[in-house]
Design a protein around this motif. Sequence first.
Motif, PDB file in Angstrom:
ATOM      1  N   ILE A   8      44.560  38.064  26.057  1.00  9.39           N
ATOM      2  CA  ILE A   8      44.770  36.593  26.395  1.00  9.39           C
ATOM      3  C   ILE A   8      44.518  36.458  27.644  1.00  9.39           C
ATOM      4  O   ILE A   8      44.187  37.371  28.407  1.00  9.39           O
ATOM      5  N   SER A   9      44.529  35.349  28.609  1.00  3.88           N
ATOM      6  CA  SER A   9      44.146  34.931  30.016  1.00  3.88           C
ATOM      7  C   SER A   9      44.856  35.699  30.877  1.00  3.88           C
ATOM      8  O   SER A   9      46.265  35.867  30.673  1.00  3.88           O
ATOM      9  N   PRO A  10      44.284  36.372  31.848  1.00  4.71           N
ATOM     10  CA  PRO A  10      45.228  37.365  32.776  1.00  4.71           C
ATOM     11  C   PRO A  10      45.965  36.499  33.780  1.00  4.71           C
ATOM     12  O   PRO A  10      45.777  35.171  33.934  1.00  4.71           O
ATOM     13  N   ILE A 280      38.366  45.987  32.562  1.00  9.21           N
ATOM     14  CA  ILE A 280      39.036  45.953  33.669  1.00  9.21           C
ATOM     15  C   ILE A 280      37.796  46.722  34.715  1.00  9.21           C
ATOM     16  O   ILE A 280      37.403  47.650  34.210  1.00  9.21           O
ATOM     17  N   PRO A 281      37.563  46.094  35.969  1.00  6.71           N
ATOM     18  CA  PRO A 281      36.757  46.833  36.991  1.00  6.71           C
ATOM     19  C   PRO A 281      37.518  48.010  37.516  1.00  6.71           C
ATOM     20  O   PRO A 281      36.863  48.609  38.121  1.00  6.71           O
ATOM     21  N   THR A 282      38.674  48.083  37.636  1.00 12.78           N
ATOM     22  CA  THR A 282      39.555  48.993  38.428  1.00 12.78           C
ATOM     23  C   THR A 282      40.425  49.851  37.424  1.00 12.78           C
ATOM     24  O   THR A 282      40.351  50.003  36.061  1.00 12.78           O
ATOM     25  N   GLY A 303      45.095  43.432  41.703  1.00 11.62           N
ATOM     26  CA  GLY A 303      46.025  42.109  41.750  1.00 11.62           C
ATOM     27  C   GLY A 303      46.204  41.403  40.549  1.00 11.62           C
ATOM     28  O   GLY A 303      46.438  40.393  40.527  1.00 11.62           O
ATOM     29  N   THR A 304      45.607  41.796  39.288  1.00  9.21           N
ATOM     30  CA  THR A 304      45.174  41.040  38.185  1.00  9.21           C
ATOM     31  C   THR A 304      46.381  41.802  37.017  1.00  9.21           C
ATOM     32  O   THR A 304      46.517  42.848  36.924  1.00  9.21           O
ATOM     33  N   ILE A 305      47.083  40.667  36.449  1.00 11.04           N
ATOM     34  CA  ILE A 305      48.161  41.309  35.271  1.00 11.04           C
ATOM     35  C   ILE A 305      47.249  40.907  34.087  1.00 11.04           C
ATOM     36  O   ILE A 305      47.079  39.712  33.530  1.00 11.04           O
TER      37      ILE A 305
END
Length: 1137
Positions: A8-10, A280-282, A303-305
């Motif tokens: 779902i949306s982060p 994820i990019p990281t 910094g993204t959940i």
Amino acid sequence: MANSYRSISPIGTSSLGGFVQPITALSFDPVSDILWAGLDSGTLAAYFGSRGIRGPAFRVGGNLSVKKITSGDNTVQAFGEASDGLGSWSKGGVNKWFFRPDTNIVTFSNAPSSSHALAVSLTGSELALLSPVTGACTRKVSTTSLLTQLELSHSMLLSGSSDGYLRVHDIRTGMGRSGGAQNFVKAHSRSVQGLQTVGNFIFSIGMGERQTRPFPDPLVKVYDIRTMTPLPPIAFSAGPAFIHAIPTRTSSLVVVSNQGLINVVDASNSASNEFYQLDIPTCITSSAISLNAAYLAFGDADGTIHLLSQTDDNTPFNGFEGQPVPWADTASPLPEIEWTKSTPLNSIGMPYFDNQLLSAWPTNLSSRTQGWPPPQKIPPQILATMKFNENIAYATLPKELRGRRNLANSEPRKGAGRFRSGKPTVDEPEPDSATFDHGDGEVPRIYRRVEIEYSKFGVEDFDFGFYNTTDFSGLETHILNSYTNSVVQVMHYIMPIRQLAKAHITDNCPREHCLLCELGFISRMLEDARGTNCQASNFCKTVGVLALASNAIEIIDYGREGKGIDYVQKIQTFHRFLVDHMSSEGNYFPNNPFLQPTSSRSIPAASPITQLLGIDGVNHIICSACKRVRDKHNLTHIVDLVYPKKALASDQHPLNLAGLVRSSLFRQITHKAVCPSCKHFSTFITRRSTSTRQLPPILAVNASVHNDESFSFWQDGRNSNFIQPRISLRGQVGGIDDEESVAYDIRAMVAKISGKEDKSHLVAIVKVPEAEQSGSSPWFLFNDFVVKNISQEEALSFPDRWKCPAIVYFERVDLQGALNFSDLNYQLDSSILSRDTSIAINRDPTLIKHEFLSPNELPTIGTLVAIDAEFVSMQQEETEFRSDGTKKVLRPARLSLARVSVLRGKGPREGVPFIDDHIHTSEVIVDYLTEFSGIKFGDLDPLHSKYTLTPLKLVYKKLRLLVDSGCIFVGHGLSKDFRIINIYVPPEQVIDTVDLYFMKSRQRRLSLRFLSWYILGEHIQTETHDSIEDARSALRLYNAYHDFEADDIFDQKLEEIYREGRQYVCRFLGSFTYVSHSSSCCRDSNRLRLLTQKGVYLPYLRIPLLIPLSLIQGKFKSLVLYNSVVKLCIISNQVPN
């Protein structure tokens, strides 16, 4: 599981603080629709629902990342990487309690509502039990090792430790579980990184060991909590980074990798697997699972959940609404007060206090006498002429009061540095005096941490000679990564390693950053210095560069380590890093020289370092099921000591050092795996086979002392020491001891010194080869720049925990002096001065100002050369300003060589440069110092530079060749130049014009610019500095000195110079205490330029000044300081005398 997860949306967290921060910890709230997130800055924030509406946010202590979060019904507990303590907050952000232990916190357990204790692991190998309500410590117990994971299950406490063990504790006492059940099990070879429990299962992840190095264990270990027996592990080839037990199932687990691969697996049914991959990019930095397992949350480094959900709508995180959302508490509004002239002051209100205030001092203890001395009164001469302007009084300072300064009286500070320019402290003891005696448990003075103090004259004014009266040089400490000084000293005084390092610098090493080269340069410098302090700045810089390139961040010194840093672990990790790098850097296979006389020359030799330190052997791997034996070649350079369990009191044969080294070298290792022969999952036994003849000439040992139990082996007994000057070792082949034995002498040690108050540090204790024939003790203590001769008894003694062993070096007795170094070359190739070494791609041929030396111009003993260098700033000065107005330099600005020019000093081509190199650097340059260096952006970049650009190591080799050839260097201010270049030049090879043109009766040294103008009639450094111009001016000043001496007029000329300088400088500046030799003056008619009829401008006076108050008051409009440039604007028509 019943339903599959979907993405779902982060939730983004960049709005908090305005910049991206990694998510370092996550936790779902058990009673509210909240996801708690810990950020890298030490902030704990609440996010409501799957839409991520941000709620309260507060700090957990310190400015480093939040390490762990647990939330309960009414509170949330958390602590940060800064280890300021563990706190409990209400969900609105009000702190309930805060636990600050004496040592740092490693982790803490979850605290269910039914639990009456909260377990906290401390770095001192202790377990503290706290009250979840008040945070009070109810009990402290010692643990056998450092606990890295804690988990509460039912009525017991589970722990995972740094030695790989899982243990079961009684939550009431913190001790092991009673009742005869198994209390512990070895789960991993190294530390436990994750621990979960659900039902009767224990799941753990950790670090394994491969070729004596740690690596992530690809298996999730499973154990029965009732008997601690192992169950089939769960394989996860991507490498498990996080695990979470699923609360709604009794045997299911979520395994997460750093790359975002997720595996939902049932431990009782391995065929039931679900795999998910996050986009994820990281990397993943944290994870959490909700109470009903409906949501999975993953924080990344951006910094993204990221959220995975089993529901199709915006169901709350826990499946129910729960308690209302808490908001940050707001302060109650202040009462409005109608203020009139009769309003009493006590209507403002005061806070309520439970204790008596300090202001309520008893009258019988208060003094009624006036304080002494009374405040100084304003002189009547000033009061008579005082004028007022808007409540500010001012007056001209009368002539009779000029020269006096109003300074606050301050007592001398303890621990102030000893400087050459100051008077020796009367009560400061000499290193050999009896005041170095110490009491029980107290660190002796010569072992204590020493730091360089900085006076107004710089680090050159520090009296290093007071701390070292021997012929062996110490190393300075104000450099990042200088904790490696002790290992550098050990390597230098192990003669075979020194010989290899010195020979390596003569090779054409292709590496720009090479630790073996830098070690060779340091060895040459320490040999030449003969007791003068040195610094390993280039070596330390190379350590930082290579550590970053290898991702070995654990050995990097960031300059802000606290008291809790484990220098034993850090220096042992660096020791292995250094030896591995030197082994590969010195390897010229198949052209390596044969060092050992018994080596077979039928096959190519191994790396020289491997020939000295390598322990070659064969590992016999035996399957316990089918007894099949498999052989595997094994090579190691360092032996890590492994300590047995504490011996019983009835043991009549205590273990000695030789037995400990031998048991660690030939220890039996067991592991479980699938046998390729019988296909059974069985236990394998590994034994090393190394004959006595294969034991190395130099034996390197990591002591691995990490707790009191292991230190107890080293601690001195009543009548003997654990470590002896000579030990005997024998090999082992096929599990049978070799009949032949060899003796090893101890040569050097690195020890950690830790006092009660000061930060810990490292020292080297070395048996110096050059001192073995002196008749006195050959043992020396190298405490950075403190060097002291000590007895063998003191060197080998470990009286208490303040002295802890880290590294020990032994030398094989029968091979001392038998190693063959005849194939090594120790002469630098002189052709390096006759060939182009530039790496600049876009070099401009018109900017090449140097001409290489011809074969008949190569330097010999006594060859005169002129030299000058320019520098750029790599790090700003770190200064501490105190409350009394004084300041202390914590770390000086770090400069790096940017350009060096060397000119011919005699002959028909006198003054023609043969070296004019700009130096390439891969580090970030903070300030190019263009005004003083002439270096601009791009000049040191191979892609953009138009000049001759050369790597620093090649430039250093050129200068090393000139020093070794016996050249005489002429220059101005060379001591500082050679110091920054990090090369030692014997004083008899240095002619410094700043010392030639100096009168000892004057404190001021003359600048090159002023001397060139006055003596040579030339104007230099008009806009920027040019190293060729400066070196040529210094050479001409040296020739002029000889002309003055030949005419016997030098002393007269020197008086004229100082008199002229005083006329043109001191007249306008009054009296000052000191002017450094880097000051610049100008005599031409444009030196003083009238800006207005009332102003005089003094250009670019680069000198440190102490200007009398009488000179400033009423005379100057402003005093502006920037970049060491002083500008004075005089608003009076009369120039002050």
